[in-house]
Design a protein around this motif. Structure first.
Motif, PDB file in Angstrom:
ATOM      1  N   MET A   1      26.255  37.620 -34.881  1.00 56.69           N
ATOM      2  CA  MET A   1      27.016  36.352 -35.491  1.00 56.69           C
ATOM      3  C   MET A   1      26.389  35.633 -36.179  1.00 56.69           C
ATOM      4  O   MET A   1      24.999  35.030 -35.392  1.00 56.69           O
ATOM      5  CB  MET A   1      27.341  36.047 -33.871  1.00 56.69           C
ATOM      6  CG  MET A   1      28.208  34.494 -34.329  1.00 56.69           C
ATOM      7  SD  MET A   1      29.256  34.187 -32.827  1.00 56.69           S
ATOM      8  CE  MET A   1      31.076  34.817 -32.734  1.00 56.69           C
ATOM      9  N   LYS A   2      26.911  34.589 -36.686  1.00 56.94           N
ATOM     10  CA  LYS A   2      26.570  33.592 -37.652  1.00 56.94           C
ATOM     11  C   LYS A   2      26.673  32.135 -37.113  1.00 56.94           C
ATOM     12  O   LYS A   2      27.580  32.185 -36.670  1.00 56.94           O
ATOM     13  CB  LYS A   2      26.388  33.159 -39.484  1.00 56.94           C
ATOM     14  CG  LYS A   2      26.208  34.929 -40.124  1.00 56.94           C
ATOM     15  CD  LYS A   2      26.588  34.443 -41.234  1.00 56.94           C
ATOM     16  CE  LYS A   2      25.711  34.131 -41.941  1.00 56.94           C
ATOM     17  NZ  LYS A   2      26.849  33.962 -43.317  1.00 56.94           N
ATOM     18  N   ILE A   3      25.273  31.500 -36.719  1.00 54.55           N
ATOM     19  CA  ILE A   3      25.632  30.374 -35.397  1.00 54.55           C
ATOM     20  C   ILE A   3      24.672  29.339 -36.430  1.00 54.55           C
ATOM     21  O   ILE A   3      23.871  29.434 -36.933  1.00 54.55           O
ATOM     22  CB  ILE A   3      24.644  31.310 -34.518  1.00 54.55           C
ATOM     23  CG1 ILE A   3      25.791  31.770 -33.159  1.00 54.55           C
ATOM     24  CG2 ILE A   3      25.016  29.719 -33.212  1.00 54.55           C
ATOM     25  CD1 ILE A   3      25.399  32.724 -32.598  1.00 54.55           C
ATOM     26  N   SER A   4      25.079  28.334 -36.304  1.00 52.63           N
ATOM     27  CA  SER A   4      24.761  27.263 -36.670  1.00 52.63           C
ATOM     28  C   SER A   4      24.254  26.334 -35.868  1.00 52.63           C
ATOM     29  O   SER A   4      24.973  26.686 -34.920  1.00 52.63           O
ATOM     30  CB  SER A   4      24.982  26.895 -38.351  1.00 52.63           C
ATOM     31  OG  SER A   4      25.539  26.260 -38.133  1.00 52.63           O
ATOM     32  N   PHE A   5      23.178  25.669 -35.978  1.00 52.25           N
ATOM     33  CA  PHE A   5      22.823  24.305 -35.175  1.00 52.25           C
ATOM     34  C   PHE A   5      22.503  22.905 -35.854  1.00 52.25           C
ATOM     35  O   PHE A   5      22.043  22.525 -36.334  1.00 52.25           O
ATOM     36  CB  PHE A   5      22.181  24.788 -34.341  1.00 52.25           C
ATOM     37  CG  PHE A   5      22.061  25.468 -32.935  1.00 52.25           C
ATOM     38  CD1 PHE A   5      22.683  24.965 -31.462  1.00 52.25           C
ATOM     39  CD2 PHE A   5      21.839  26.691 -33.262  1.00 52.25           C
ATOM     40  CE1 PHE A   5      22.272  26.536 -30.343  1.00 52.25           C
ATOM     41  CE2 PHE A   5      21.550  28.137 -32.455  1.00 52.25           C
ATOM     42  CZ  PHE A   5      21.768  27.631 -31.243  1.00 52.25           C
ATOM     43  N   ASP A   6      23.157  22.359 -35.179  1.00 55.71           N
ATOM     44  CA  ASP A   6      22.781  20.724 -35.585  1.00 55.71           C
ATOM     45  C   ASP A   6      21.369  20.077 -35.243  1.00 55.71           C
ATOM     46  O   ASP A   6      20.768  21.312 -33.745  1.00 55.71           O
ATOM     47  CB  ASP A   6      23.099  19.745 -35.362  1.00 55.71           C
ATOM     48  CG  ASP A   6      23.495  18.360 -35.522  1.00 55.71           C
ATOM     49  OD1 ASP A   6      22.530  18.292 -36.686  1.00 55.71           O
ATOM     50  OD2 ASP A   6      23.449  17.440 -34.941  1.00 55.71           O
ATOM     51  N   VAL A   7      20.282  19.085 -35.181  1.00 62.20           N
ATOM     52  CA  VAL A   7      19.059  18.930 -34.853  1.00 62.20           C
ATOM     53  C   VAL A   7      19.207  17.927 -34.016  1.00 62.20           C
ATOM     54  O   VAL A   7      18.667  17.906 -32.864  1.00 62.20           O
ATOM     55  CB  VAL A   7      18.045  18.768 -35.771  1.00 62.20           C
ATOM     56  CG1 VAL A   7      16.782  18.494 -35.603  1.00 62.20           C
ATOM     57  CG2 VAL A   7      18.071  19.684 -36.879  1.00 62.20           C
ATOM     58  N   ASP A   8      19.658  16.691 -34.265  1.00 57.63           N
ATOM     59  CA  ASP A   8      19.729  15.235 -33.309  1.00 57.63           C
ATOM     60  C   ASP A   8      20.588  15.665 -32.503  1.00 57.63           C
ATOM     61  O   ASP A   8      22.093  15.461 -32.795  1.00 57.63           O
ATOM     62  CB  ASP A   8      19.856  14.304 -34.092  1.00 57.63           C
ATOM     63  CG  ASP A   8      18.837  13.660 -36.049  1.00 57.63           C
ATOM     64  OD1 ASP A   8      17.473  14.234 -34.786  1.00 57.63           O
ATOM     65  OD2 ASP A   8      19.419  13.890 -36.489  1.00 57.63           O
ATOM     66  N   GLY A   9      20.352  15.250 -31.227  1.00 54.46           N
ATOM     67  CA  GLY A   9      21.040  15.483 -30.112  1.00 54.46           C
ATOM     68  C   GLY A   9      21.112  16.980 -29.399  1.00 54.46           C
ATOM     69  O   GLY A   9      22.216  17.309 -28.736  1.00 54.46           O
TER      70      GLY A   9
ATOM     71  N   TYR B   1      26.846  24.476 -33.317  1.00 54.84           N
ATOM     72  CA  TYR B   1      26.772  23.417 -31.818  1.00 54.84           C
ATOM     73  C   TYR B   1      26.421  22.199 -32.655  1.00 54.84           C
ATOM     74  O   TYR B   1      25.588  22.706 -33.462  1.00 54.84           O
ATOM     75  CB  TYR B   1      26.153  24.848 -31.373  1.00 54.84           C
ATOM     76  CG  TYR B   1      26.458  24.989 -30.869  1.00 54.84           C
ATOM     77  CD1 TYR B   1      26.595  25.131 -29.335  1.00 54.84           C
ATOM     78  CD2 TYR B   1      25.744  26.819 -30.873  1.00 54.84           C
ATOM     79  CE1 TYR B   1      26.876  26.480 -29.196  1.00 54.84           C
ATOM     80  CE2 TYR B   1      26.431  27.950 -30.823  1.00 54.84           C
ATOM     81  CZ  TYR B   1      27.078  27.935 -29.755  1.00 54.84           C
ATOM     82  OH  TYR B   1      27.733  28.743 -29.063  1.00 54.84           O
ATOM     83  N   ASP B   2      27.124  21.632 -33.088  1.00 54.93           N
ATOM     84  CA  ASP B   2      26.800  19.637 -32.796  1.00 54.93           C
ATOM     85  C   ASP B   2      27.131  18.263 -31.696  1.00 54.93           C
ATOM     86  O   ASP B   2      27.862  18.723 -31.032  1.00 54.93           O
ATOM     87  CB  ASP B   2      28.091  18.867 -33.745  1.00 54.93           C
ATOM     88  CG  ASP B   2      26.861  18.156 -34.605  1.00 54.93           C
ATOM     89  OD1 ASP B   2      26.971  17.123 -34.706  1.00 54.93           O
ATOM     90  OD2 ASP B   2      27.153  19.337 -36.274  1.00 54.93           O
ATOM     91  N   ASN B   3      26.823  17.870 -31.712  1.00 51.34           N
ATOM     92  CA  ASN B   3      26.857  16.591 -31.330  1.00 51.34           C
ATOM     93  C   ASN B   3      27.647  15.413 -31.339  1.00 51.34           C
ATOM     94  O   ASN B   3      27.806  14.438 -30.589  1.00 51.34           O
ATOM     95  CB  ASN B   3      25.159  16.017 -30.062  1.00 51.34           C
ATOM     96  CG  ASN B   3      24.908  14.976 -31.376  1.00 51.34           C
ATOM     97  OD1 ASN B   3      24.343  15.207 -32.207  1.00 51.34           O
ATOM     98  ND2 ASN B   3      24.411  14.016 -30.805  1.00 51.34           N
ATOM     99  N   ASN B   4      28.024  15.403 -32.839  1.00 50.14           N
ATOM    100  CA  ASN B   4      28.903  14.141 -33.181  1.00 50.14           C
ATOM    101  C   ASN B   4      30.148  15.296 -33.313  1.00 50.14           C
ATOM    102  O   ASN B   4      29.978  15.759 -33.854  1.00 50.14           O
ATOM    103  CB  ASN B   4      28.234  14.236 -34.719  1.00 50.14           C
ATOM    104  CG  ASN B   4      28.818  13.419 -35.256  1.00 50.14           C
ATOM    105  OD1 ASN B   4      30.210  13.319 -35.867  1.00 50.14           O
ATOM    106  ND2 ASN B   4      28.193  12.209 -36.325  1.00 50.14           N
ATOM    107  N   GLU B   5      30.649  14.278 -32.430  1.00 48.75           N
ATOM    108  CA  GLU B   5      32.423  14.463 -32.951  1.00 48.75           C
ATOM    109  C   GLU B   5      33.734  14.632 -33.892  1.00 48.75           C
ATOM    110  O   GLU B   5      33.988  15.551 -34.100  1.00 48.75           O
ATOM    111  CB  GLU B   5      32.939  13.191 -31.513  1.00 48.75           C
ATOM    112  CG  GLU B   5      34.446  13.226 -31.323  1.00 48.75           C
ATOM    113  CD  GLU B   5      34.922  13.146 -30.111  1.00 48.75           C
ATOM    114  OE1 GLU B   5      36.284  12.958 -30.009  1.00 48.75           O
ATOM    115  OE2 GLU B   5      34.507  12.077 -29.955  1.00 48.75           O
ATOM    116  N   GLU B   6      33.181  13.505 -34.935  1.00 48.41           N
ATOM    117  CA  GLU B   6      33.822  13.451 -36.744  1.00 48.41           C
ATOM    118  C   GLU B   6      33.136  14.635 -36.863  1.00 48.41           C
ATOM    119  O   GLU B   6      34.067  15.408 -37.893  1.00 48.41           O
ATOM    120  CB  GLU B   6      32.824  11.957 -36.896  1.00 48.41           C
ATOM    121  CG  GLU B   6      33.668  11.962 -38.036  1.00 48.41           C
ATOM    122  CD  GLU B   6      33.022  11.015 -39.251  1.00 48.41           C
ATOM    123  OE1 GLU B   6      33.599  10.889 -40.684  1.00 48.41           O
ATOM    124  OE2 GLU B   6      32.417  10.110 -38.216  1.00 48.41           O
TER     125      GLU B   6
END
Length: 104
Positions: A1-9, A80-85
């Motif tokens: 599976m191709k998965i990405s992550f945000d950095v901040d938070g 995966y991200d912590n930014n709701e927008e």
């Protein structure tokens, strides 16, 4: 599976790093997609990538732009991200799944 992550938070937290390590150990192809400015903020992001064993070729900087375009272009299946927008835009504009995370 191709998965990405945000950095901040996300990847700058112990919980986010642990999740990324589990995904990598699981055999998932892990990317980093951050809104950070590459010219000014690359060093920390590349250090995180190196610690996780993620090749630089799988690190993407949107330089303040929305992440969904990069996620769509790369065919990312889960982000995966912590930014709701950003989470909402990914869900609205792509076929990718996304998870809104809240780490300390």
């Amino acid at each position: 599976m191709k998965i990405s992550f945000d950095v901040d938070g996300v990847l700058d937290t112990e919980q986010g790093m642990a999740l990324a390590r589990r995904k990598i150990a699981n055999g998932d192809r892990v990317y980093i997609i951050t809104a950070r400015n590459e010219e000014r903020m690359a060093a920390e992001v590349y250090a995180i990538a190196k610690e996780l064993g993620i090749p630089r070729l799988r690190v993407y900087f949107t330089n303040g732009e929305d992440k969904w375009k990069t996620i769509q272009r790369l065919g990312i299946e889960m982000h995966y991200d912590n930014n709701e927008e950003q989470y909402n835009k990914i869900k609205e504009n792509t076929d990718s799944d996304a998870e809104l995370v809240e780490y300390d």
